[in-house]
Design a protein around this motif. Sequence first.
Motif, PDB file in Angstrom:
ATOM      1  N   VAL A 165      15.078  98.690  21.474  1.00 16.38           N
ATOM      2  CA  VAL A 165      14.294  99.883  21.806  1.00 16.38           C
ATOM      3  C   VAL A 165      15.125 101.123  21.482  1.00 16.38           C
ATOM      4  N   ASP A 166      14.562 102.040  20.716  1.00 17.72           N
ATOM      5  CA  ASP A 166      15.220 103.313  20.402  1.00 17.72           C
ATOM      6  C   ASP A 166      14.758 104.386  21.372  1.00 17.72           C
ATOM      7  N   ARG A 167      15.653 105.322  21.682  1.00 12.32           N
ATOM      8  CA  ARG A 167      15.319 106.441  22.574  1.00 12.32           C
ATOM      9  C   ARG A 167      15.599 107.742  21.848  1.00 12.32           C
ATOM     10  N   LEU A 168      14.601 108.655  21.838  1.00 12.65           N
ATOM     11  CA  LEU A 168      14.798 109.937  21.158  1.00 12.65           C
ATOM     12  C   LEU A 168      14.391 111.102  22.041  1.00 12.65           C
ATOM     13  N   SER A 169      15.207 112.136  22.076  1.00 12.04           N
ATOM     14  CA  SER A 169      14.942 113.305  22.912  1.00 12.04           C
ATOM     15  C   SER A 169      13.902 114.213  22.259  1.00 12.04           C
ATOM     16  N   MET A 170      13.039 114.798  23.093  1.00 11.72           N
ATOM     17  CA  MET A 170      12.058 115.776  22.601  1.00 11.72           C
ATOM     18  C   MET A 170      12.178 117.072  23.409  1.00 11.72           C
ATOM     19  N   THR A 171      13.377 117.345  23.898  1.00  8.87           N
ATOM     20  CA  THR A 171      13.617 118.489  24.778  1.00  8.87           C
ATOM     21  C   THR A 171      13.177 119.818  24.165  1.00  8.87           C
ATOM     22  N   ASP A 172      13.314 119.956  22.856  1.00 10.32           N
ATOM     23  CA  ASP A 172      12.913 121.209  22.210  1.00 10.32           C
ATOM     24  C   ASP A 172      11.524 121.113  21.595  1.00 10.32           C
ATOM     25  N   GLY A 173      10.782 120.050  21.936  1.00 11.01           N
ATOM     26  CA  GLY A 173       9.468 119.851  21.360  1.00 11.01           C
ATOM     27  C   GLY A 173       9.568 119.310  19.945  1.00 11.01           C
ATOM     28  N   GLY A 174       8.405 119.160  19.286  1.00 12.89           N
ATOM     29  CA  GLY A 174       8.405 118.665  17.907  1.00 12.89           C
ATOM     30  C   GLY A 174       7.366 117.579  17.722  1.00 12.89           C
ATOM     31  N   MET A 175       7.399 116.963  16.547  1.00 12.62           N
ATOM     32  CA  MET A 175       6.357 116.006  16.157  1.00 12.62           C
ATOM     33  C   MET A 175       6.917 114.587  16.129  1.00 12.62           C
ATOM     34  N   ILE A 176       6.180 113.670  16.742  1.00 13.74           N
ATOM     35  CA  ILE A 176       6.514 112.245  16.677  1.00 13.74           C
ATOM     36  C   ILE A 176       5.525 111.604  15.709  1.00 13.74           C
ATOM     37  N   GLU A 177       6.021 110.959  14.663  1.00 17.49           N
ATOM     38  CA  GLU A 177       5.144 110.247  13.733  1.00 17.49           C
ATOM     39  C   GLU A 177       5.060 108.796  14.183  1.00 17.49           C
ATOM     40  N   LEU A 178       3.847 108.337  14.457  1.00 17.76           N
ATOM     41  CA  LEU A 178       3.650 106.969  14.941  1.00 17.76           C
ATOM     42  C   LEU A 178       3.559 106.037  13.736  1.00 17.76           C
ATOM     43  N   LYS A 179       4.613 105.237  13.534  1.00 17.40           N
ATOM     44  CA  LYS A 179       4.669 104.381  12.350  1.00 17.40           C
ATOM     45  C   LYS A 179       3.938 103.068  12.613  1.00 17.40           C
ATOM     46  N   PRO A 180       3.199 102.554  11.597  1.00 17.83           N
ATOM     47  CA  PRO A 180       2.566 101.249  11.776  1.00 17.83           C
ATOM     48  C   PRO A 180       3.629 100.189  12.040  1.00 17.83           C
ATOM     49  N   GLY A 181       3.298  99.221  12.896  1.00 23.37           N
ATOM     50  CA  GLY A 181       4.266  98.145  13.168  1.00 23.37           C
ATOM     51  C   GLY A 181       5.217  98.472  14.303  1.00 23.37           C
ATOM     52  N   PHE A 182       5.040  99.657  14.910  1.00 23.98           N
ATOM     53  CA  PHE A 182       5.882 100.038  16.051  1.00 23.98           C
ATOM     54  C   PHE A 182       5.022 100.343  17.271  1.00 23.98           C
ATOM     55  N   ARG A 183       5.629 100.201  18.439  1.00 28.25           N
ATOM     56  CA  ARG A 183       4.977 100.581  19.689  1.00 28.25           C
ATOM     57  C   ARG A 183       5.757 101.753  20.298  1.00 28.25           C
ATOM     58  N   TYR A 184       5.054 102.600  21.020  1.00 25.46           N
ATOM     59  CA  TYR A 184       5.677 103.824  21.541  1.00 25.46           C
ATOM     60  C   TYR A 184       5.371 104.033  23.019  1.00 25.46           C
ATOM     61  N   VAL A 185       6.394 104.434  23.767  1.00 26.78           N
ATOM     62  CA  VAL A 185       6.243 104.837  25.163  1.00 26.78           C
ATOM     63  C   VAL A 185       6.795 106.259  25.248  1.00 26.78           C
ATOM     64  N   ILE A 186       5.889 107.202  25.527  1.00 27.14           N
ATOM     65  CA  ILE A 186       6.229 108.620  25.344  1.00 27.14           C
ATOM     66  C   ILE A 186       6.157 109.373  26.656  1.00 27.14           C
ATOM     67  N   ASN A 187       7.273 110.006  27.024  1.00 26.33           N
ATOM     68  CA  ASN A 187       7.301 110.875  28.211  1.00 26.33           C
ATOM     69  C   ASN A 187       6.993 112.287  27.737  1.00 26.33           C
ATOM     70  N   VAL A 188       5.863 112.817  28.207  1.00 28.07           N
ATOM     71  CA  VAL A 188       5.414 114.131  27.733  1.00 28.07           C
ATOM     72  C   VAL A 188       6.128 115.281  28.442  1.00 28.07           C
ATOM     73  N   GLY A 189       7.077 114.961  29.327  1.00 26.31           N
ATOM     74  CA  GLY A 189       7.802 116.018  30.051  1.00 26.31           C
ATOM     75  C   GLY A 189       6.948 116.579  31.172  1.00 26.31           C
ATOM     76  N   SER A 190       7.459 117.612  31.826  1.00 20.78           N
ATOM     77  CA  SER A 190       6.794 118.168  33.012  1.00 20.78           C
ATOM     78  C   SER A 190       6.193 119.535  32.724  1.00 20.78           C
ATOM     79  N   VAL A 191       4.951 119.714  33.182  1.00 23.41           N
ATOM     80  CA  VAL A 191       4.325 121.038  33.111  1.00 23.41           C
ATOM     81  C   VAL A 191       5.022 121.995  34.081  1.00 23.41           C
ATOM     82  N   GLY A 192       5.133 121.575  35.332  1.00 20.95           N
ATOM     83  CA  GLY A 192       5.456 122.540  36.384  1.00 20.95           C
ATOM     84  C   GLY A 192       6.869 122.537  36.918  1.00 20.95           C
ATOM     85  N   GLN A 193       7.703 121.575  36.462  1.00 18.01           N
ATOM     86  CA  GLN A 193       9.095 121.591  36.913  1.00 18.01           C
ATOM     87  C   GLN A 193       9.977 120.813  35.932  1.00 18.01           C
TER      88      GLN A 193
END
Length: 246
Positions: A165-193
């Motif tokens: 399992v790979d882990r990638l930070s999205m702290t500054d936002g950006g685009m995740i490309e969903l590649k065929p043959g992979f599964r993704y578990v995505i933390n969308v971060g927090s709206v309010g804190q």
Amino acid sequence: MRCAIISDIHGNLDALGAVLDAVGDVDALYCAGDVVGYGAEPNECCEVIRERAARAVLGNHDAAAVGLLDRSWFNPSARAAAQWTSDMLTEQNRRFLSGLAPVASAEDFMIFHGTIAEPMNFHYIASPWEARALAFSEMGSAKLAFFGHTHIAEYYAQEEGGIWVDRLSMTDGGMIELKPGFRYVINVGSVGQPRDGNAKASAGIYDRDAATVQILRVEYNIASAQRKIEKAGLPEILARRLALGM
Ligand code: ZN
């Protein structure tokens, strides 16, 4: 089909309004839990989610505010906020939160607050092995899941049939490309804190046709949210941490 996924609003209506403005027109809105807790506008946030979200799941702070979760393991400021929130919630919003499940399916993805395994224990996914044991291994045929709880925007990817399992930070936002043959578990971060060192509100937009998930980071009126927390008599640390993104 484009849909927005938001999480961990925590009674911060200033942040929620800014995020919904930034997200703009989408086909559906989903919430991965913790509508309330910490912030000074729990009822207002519940009403927006009740009205706008196609589906929401139960967060640990939602559960604590309506008596579905023992608050004794919360830290003192979280416990004080949970008690305050519980006192403030209208009967209608209490019923709304009480009726949420901690895991749900929607469109072609899953939504959960903390984990898919033992969801009412609200464990944290903060490492690839936790993502594997507590999410990927419980997803069945689903290829995509969104969650929150840690207040850190990031994602985990696993090749279908693989173990790594790979882990990638999205702290500054950006685009995740969903590649065929992979599964993704995505933390969308927090709206309010947000707690990933970036004080801007966080949200995700899933575009099924483009096979992408965009993580947005959105500026909002932090000073206004802080003033409301202070005026409500909530612990001062809850106002201070908003400016730090911690
Ligand atoms: Zn939360």
